[in-house]
Enzyme design. Structure first.
Site, PDB file in Angstrom:
ATOM      1  N   ASP A 174      45.514  44.923  39.458  1.00 16.32           N
ATOM      2  CA  ASP A 174      45.281  45.216  38.045  1.00 16.32           C
ATOM      3  C   ASP A 174      44.094  46.141  37.879  1.00 16.32           C
ATOM      4  OD1 ASP A 174      43.118  43.393  38.193  1.00 16.32           O
ATOM      5  OD2 ASP A 174      44.562  41.753  37.925  1.00 16.32           O
ATOM      6  N   LYS A 187      46.167  44.665  33.434  1.00 18.68           N
ATOM      7  CA  LYS A 187      45.892  43.902  32.227  1.00 18.68           C
ATOM      8  C   LYS A 187      44.605  44.448  31.637  1.00 18.68           C
ATOM      9  CE  LYS A 187      47.294  39.591  33.830  1.00 18.68           C
ATOM     10  NZ  LYS A 187      46.664  38.396  34.275  1.00 18.68           N
ATOM     11  N   THR A 219      32.823  35.971  43.092  1.00 15.54           N
ATOM     12  CA  THR A 219      33.132  36.026  41.667  1.00 15.54           C
ATOM     13  C   THR A 219      32.092  36.881  40.923  1.00 15.54           C
ATOM     14  OG1 THR A 219      33.723  34.697  39.763  1.00 15.54           O
ATOM     15  CG2 THR A 219      31.894  33.878  41.084  1.00 15.54           C
ATOM     16  N   MET A 255      34.345  37.678  30.163  1.00 15.42           N
ATOM     17  CA  MET A 255      35.184  38.222  29.096  1.00 15.42           C
ATOM     18  C   MET A 255      34.520  38.043  27.724  1.00 15.42           C
ATOM     19  SD  MET A 255      38.892  36.913  30.439  1.00 15.42           S
ATOM     20  CE  MET A 255      38.343  35.427  31.250  1.00 15.42           C
TER      21      MET A 255
HETATM   22  N1  SAH Z   1      38.507  36.424  38.729  1.00 17.66           N
HETATM   23  C1  SAH Z   1      37.421  37.239  38.228  1.00 17.66           C
HETATM   24  C2  SAH Z   1      37.273  37.189  36.741  1.00 17.66           C
HETATM   25  C3  SAH Z   1      38.401  37.824  36.003  1.00 17.66           C
HETATM   26  S1  SAH Z   1      38.208  37.707  34.279  1.00 17.66           S
HETATM   27  C4  SAH Z   1      36.129  36.846  38.950  1.00 17.66           C
HETATM   28  O1  SAH Z   1      36.088  35.830  39.626  1.00 17.66           O
HETATM   29  O2  SAH Z   1      35.148  37.589  38.828  1.00 17.66           O
HETATM   30  C5  SAH Z   1      37.599  39.299  33.901  1.00 17.66           C
HETATM   31  C6  SAH Z   1      36.138  39.232  33.545  1.00 17.66           C
HETATM   32  O3  SAH Z   1      35.345  39.157  34.716  1.00 17.66           O
HETATM   33  C7  SAH Z   1      35.634  40.478  32.831  1.00 17.66           C
HETATM   34  O4  SAH Z   1      35.921  40.447  31.457  1.00 17.66           O
HETATM   35  C8  SAH Z   1      34.153  40.347  33.087  1.00 17.66           C
HETATM   36  O5  SAH Z   1      33.576  39.397  32.242  1.00 17.66           O
HETATM   37  C9  SAH Z   1      34.111  39.793  34.490  1.00 17.66           C
HETATM   38  N2  SAH Z   1      33.944  40.862  35.511  1.00 17.66           N
HETATM   39  C10 SAH Z   1      34.802  41.212  36.467  1.00 17.66           C
HETATM   40  N3  SAH Z   1      34.276  42.188  37.233  1.00 17.66           N
HETATM   41  C11 SAH Z   1      33.051  42.460  36.729  1.00 17.66           C
HETATM   42  C12 SAH Z   1      32.018  43.364  37.076  1.00 17.66           C
HETATM   43  N4  SAH Z   1      32.134  44.194  38.109  1.00 17.66           N
HETATM   44  N5  SAH Z   1      30.898  43.376  36.336  1.00 17.66           N
HETATM   45  C13 SAH Z   1      30.769  42.551  35.293  1.00 17.66           C
HETATM   46  N6  SAH Z   1      31.708  41.663  34.924  1.00 17.66           N
HETATM   47  C14 SAH Z   1      32.833  41.621  35.622  1.00 17.66           C
END
Ligand code: SAH
Length: 466
Positions: free
Chosen positions: A252, A274, A335, A387
């Site tokens: 995605d 998405k 994460t 998010m």
């Molecule tokens: N599974 C992912 C989260 C997916 S939900 C994880 O564990 O990180 C998507 C959200 O993750 C985004 O809206 C944001 O809040 C956060 N996110 C993902 N990548 C990011 C990044 N490089 N910097 C800041 N926030 C991030």
């Protein structure tokens, strides 16, 4: 890409070398290894070249360079101290469309030579585009130690049994899988260990089994892989290995190109993107697609940003897979909270500041939050909101409305761990305005808690902090 990397067959072809010193000798050595025919034009020769000329291994013209020397040449190397001559040969060769390399003069070259690791027939070439030859050498040294010396033997063995394998396993995709198992398995180990007989016996057994199994479809599999928040250095070894094995990848928008570039080159790519509020492919359809591909015998890589089980809908996806009896593997990833915290210099817990940390989603359903606000504003706790960029004004209002101090330190980390990372720091009560002013592109996470004040102190020691 600054240069096109190619490996050229120069066997029996004429290569002109202008200059007769040590540097020229090194180029000549390389040309001879690739079985090119060398014509050296130089008034005098160093001892190594003189020796080759005496034995008539190279053709020597003891005179000044002449434009006609270029006639019929495939390539030209220039290694002289005469700046005017270097420029002249380079200009004439370029005009005649003959690739030219002038030693240590990048601007006069139309091709450059990489640093190489030679495990013939396997060659690994390293280039820094001519910008940092020392770096090429350092990389070469690292590769020399990590690439087995018997790798050339392995390539020769594979080449020698190619027809036999093709006859036993005529179907392309099955053969591809055979070769992958071959390279990672005991046959290759025997070859590398210098035991060709054992390797041949095992190869014959394996091929006989393949013949008797013909028509049996291989099992497909799904790899649910967390790719971390964006910096490719944060991938796990296991993620990288599976990325190299997959036949098809579903990814995605949050997985950046730098990471996708590490997926096996000939794997099929499916964007199931998405965006906030815009679901390009509904979740159920992603599930159905994975199941169909796996049933087709494909190794499906479901590449997720961060960790698959942290706001990644990984749970739903494996439920769909298990209900259909599809094999799967789950690979955790860094994460966003962890990656962003580390790269922004904000610890999530700290003895003097926070004894717990809570992750929540700020994705409001129909503009309605269904969060346990009392639990989010507990003292000595760090709150991380995923998010939450769009809903930040409402989010801070709710937190403060439920009793959070508007002066609580807070941060938004946008594009954390990536080259374009930005961090906005403000007290909770002013955060939404500060973020609106910064016009952040997202993705971004919100960190709330007194740990944010530690950022300045820690950033001195962490080169990754921006
Ligand atoms: N599974 C992912 C989260 C997916 S939900 C994880 O564990 O990180 C998507 C959200 O993750 C985004 O809206 C944001 O809040 C956060 N996110 C993902 N990548 C990011 C990044 N490089 N910097 C800041 N926030 C991030």
């Amino acid at each position: 890409m600054i240069h096109l990397p190619i490996f050229m067959d120069i066997k029996g072809r004429s290569v002109l070398v202008v200059g007769g010193g040590e540097l020229a000798a090194r180029k000549v050595e390389m040309i001879l290894k690739a079985e090119g025919r060398v014509r050296v034009v130089a008034e005098s020769l160093c001892r190594a070249l003189g020796d080759l000329a005496d034995r008539e291994v190279v053709e020597h013209h003891a005179r000044a360079f002449d434009a006609a020397d270029l006639d019929g040449c495939l390539l030209v190397f220039v290694a002289t101290d005469d700046e005017d001559l270097n420029k002249r040969v380079s200009a004439l060769a370029t005009e005649a469309d003959i690739p030219v390399n002038v030693v240590d003069r990048l601007e006069l070259c139309t091709f450059i030579m990489p640093a190489i690791v030679d495990r013939s027939p396997v060659l690994v070439a390293v280039s820094t585009g001519g910008e940092a030859p020392i770096l090429s050498r350092v990389l070469k040294a690292q590769l020399e130690t990590s690439i087995p010396t018997g790798l050339g033997r392995l390539a020769d063995f594979a080449g020698a049994c190619r027809d036999k394998v093709k006859a036993a396993i005529p179907e392309g995709p099955l053969r591809l899988r055979f070769w992958e198992n071959f390279m990672h398995g005991p046959i290759a180990e025997y070859v590398l260990a210098g035991q060709p007989e054992a390797a041949n016996n095992l190869l014959d057994d394996t091929l006989n089994k393949a013949i008797s199994d013909q028509g049996v479809k291989p099992h497909g599999e799904v790899y649910l892989v967390g790719s971390g928040p964006g910096d490719p250095d944060l991938l796990t070894f296991r993620a990288l290995r599976l990325m190299q094995q997959a036949d098809v990848v579903l990814h995605d928008r949050l997985v950046p190109d730098e990471i996708l570039d590490l997926v096996r080159r000939d794997a099929e790519r499916v964007f199931v993107g998405k965006r906030r509020g815009d679901h390009a492919m509904p979740q159920e359809e992603i599930g159905r697609l994975m199941i169909r591909l796996a049933k087709d015998g494909k190794r499906v890589l479901r590449l997720k940003s961060g960790d698959p089980f942290v706001f990644g809908r990984g749970g739903e996806e494996i439920e769909a897979l298990s209900s259909e009896g599809i094999h799967f593997q789950i690979v955790p990833g860094v994460t966003a909270a962890n990656g962003c915290a580390a790269y922004a210099g904000i610890p999530l817990t700290h003895r003097d500041h926070a004894q717990s940390c809570i992750f929540v989603t700020g994705h409001a359903k129909d503009d309605n939050f269904d969060l346990d606000w009392e639990a989010l504003i507990r003292p000595s706790q760090t709150l991380v909101v995923y998010m939450g960029l769009d809903s930040l004004p409402m989010l801070s209002e709710k937190l403060i409305g439920h009793g959070a101090d508007p002066n609580t330190p807070a941060a938004v980390v946008d594009n954390g761990t990536r080259k374009n990372q930005q961090v906005v720091i403000a007290p909770l009560g002013e955060l939404a305005d500060a973020v609106a002013k910064a016009n952040l592109p997202g993705p971004a996470i919100v960190i709330v808690g007194s740990v944010v004040t530690l950022r300045k102190r820690l950033s001195w020691f962490n080169p990754a902090v921006t």
